[in-house]
Design a protein around this motif. Structure first.
Motif, mmCIF file in Angstrom:
data_model
loop_
_atom_site.group_PDB
_atom_site.id
_atom_site.type_symbol
_atom_site.label_atom_id
_atom_site.label_comp_id
_atom_site.label_asym_id
_atom_site.label_seq_id
_atom_site.Cartn_x
_atom_site.Cartn_y
_atom_site.Cartn_z
ATOM 1 N N GLY A 1 109.888 2.364 -58.492
ATOM 2 C CA GLY A 1 110.707 1.577 -57.581
ATOM 3 C C GLY A 1 110.688 0.081 -57.822
ATOM 4 O O GLY A 1 111.263 -0.671 -57.029
ATOM 5 N N GLN A 2 110.032 -0.342 -58.886
ATOM 6 C CA GLN A 2 109.940 -1.778 -59.164
ATOM 7 C C GLN A 2 110.554 -2.101 -60.516
ATOM 8 O O GLN A 2 110.779 -1.217 -61.350
ATOM 9 C CB GLN A 2 108.481 -2.234 -59.127
ATOM 10 N N GLU A 3 110.819 -3.395 -60.725
ATOM 11 C CA GLU A 3 111.374 -3.825 -61.999
ATOM 12 C C GLU A 3 110.284 -3.861 -63.059
ATOM 13 O O GLU A 3 109.093 -4.000 -62.757
ATOM 14 C CB GLU A 3 111.998 -5.208 -61.855
ATOM 15 N N ARG A 4 110.711 -3.746 -64.296
ATOM 16 C CA ARG A 4 109.775 -3.859 -65.409
ATOM 17 C C ARG A 4 109.297 -5.296 -65.505
ATOM 18 O O ARG A 4 110.093 -6.233 -65.401
ATOM 19 C CB ARG A 4 110.449 -3.418 -66.706
ATOM 20 N N GLU A 5 108.003 -5.477 -65.721
ATOM 21 C CA GLU A 5 107.446 -6.822 -65.808
ATOM 22 C C GLU A 5 106.611 -6.982 -67.073
ATOM 23 O O GLU A 5 105.983 -6.022 -67.542
ATOM 24 C CB GLU A 5 106.567 -7.116 -64.586
ATOM 25 N N THR B 1 98.839 0.837 -61.526
ATOM 26 C CA THR B 1 99.534 2.094 -61.788
ATOM 27 C C THR B 1 100.986 1.832 -62.163
ATOM 28 O O THR B 1 101.714 1.161 -61.431
ATOM 29 C CB THR B 1 99.472 3.002 -60.550
ATOM 30 N N ALA B 2 101.390 2.337 -63.329
ATOM 31 C CA ALA B 2 102.749 2.096 -63.831
ATOM 32 C C ALA B 2 102.925 2.820 -65.151
ATOM 33 O O ALA B 2 101.962 3.301 -65.747
ATOM 34 C CB ALA B 2 102.988 0.599 -64.036
ATOM 35 N N ASP B 3 104.163 2.864 -65.591
ATOM 36 C CA ASP B 3 104.449 3.229 -66.977
ATOM 37 C C ASP B 3 104.347 1.962 -67.814
ATOM 38 O O ASP B 3 104.935 0.941 -67.457
ATOM 39 C CB ASP B 3 105.846 3.832 -67.108
#
Length: 121
Positions: free
Chosen positions: A42-46, A92-94
């Motif tokens: 649900g968040q933008e790539r950073e 936690t993220a891809d």
């Protein structure tokens, strides 16, 4: 053919460590800087970190990871590592590595497929 292949993701507990690997082919580290990005649900790539061997190995870290993450290059293995210590649930993220044509601003030329990191509390 340019390729970036990530590995090393997994499920860990808060405070533990992981080392992500990005194996590259089809170019040299003088051609592109390598950046690590992440995208949480649900968040933008950073952007998380990058290293530029063409610029004497200069590195950059996002504030959220500085002091906990370390980026490095193994020229023989054509691999860029992201060592992640003291992991937090918010990490936690891809995670994706990318070949950067420019680092000011970060300009991505090629992406890897990603590897998932899950940090449990």
């Amino acid at each position: 053919e340019v390729q970036l292949v990530e590995s090393g993701g997994g499920l860990v507990q808060t405070g533990e460590s992981l080392r992500l690997s990005c194996v590259v082919s089809g170019f040299t580290f003088d051609d592109y800087a390598i950046g690590w990005f992440r995208q949480a649900p649900g968040q933008e790539r950073e952007g998380v970190s990058c290293i530029s061997e063409a610029d004497d190995g200069s590195t950059y870290y996002a504030d959220s990871v500085r002091g906990r993450f370390t980026i490095s290059t193994d020229f023989l293995k054509k691999t860029v590592y992201l060592l992640m210590n003291s992991l937090k649930p918010e990490d936690t993220a891809d995670y994706f590595c990318a070949a950067l044509y420019d680092t000011d601003p970060w300009t991505v030329s090629y992406w890897g497929q990603g590897t998932r990191v899950t940090v449990s509390s």
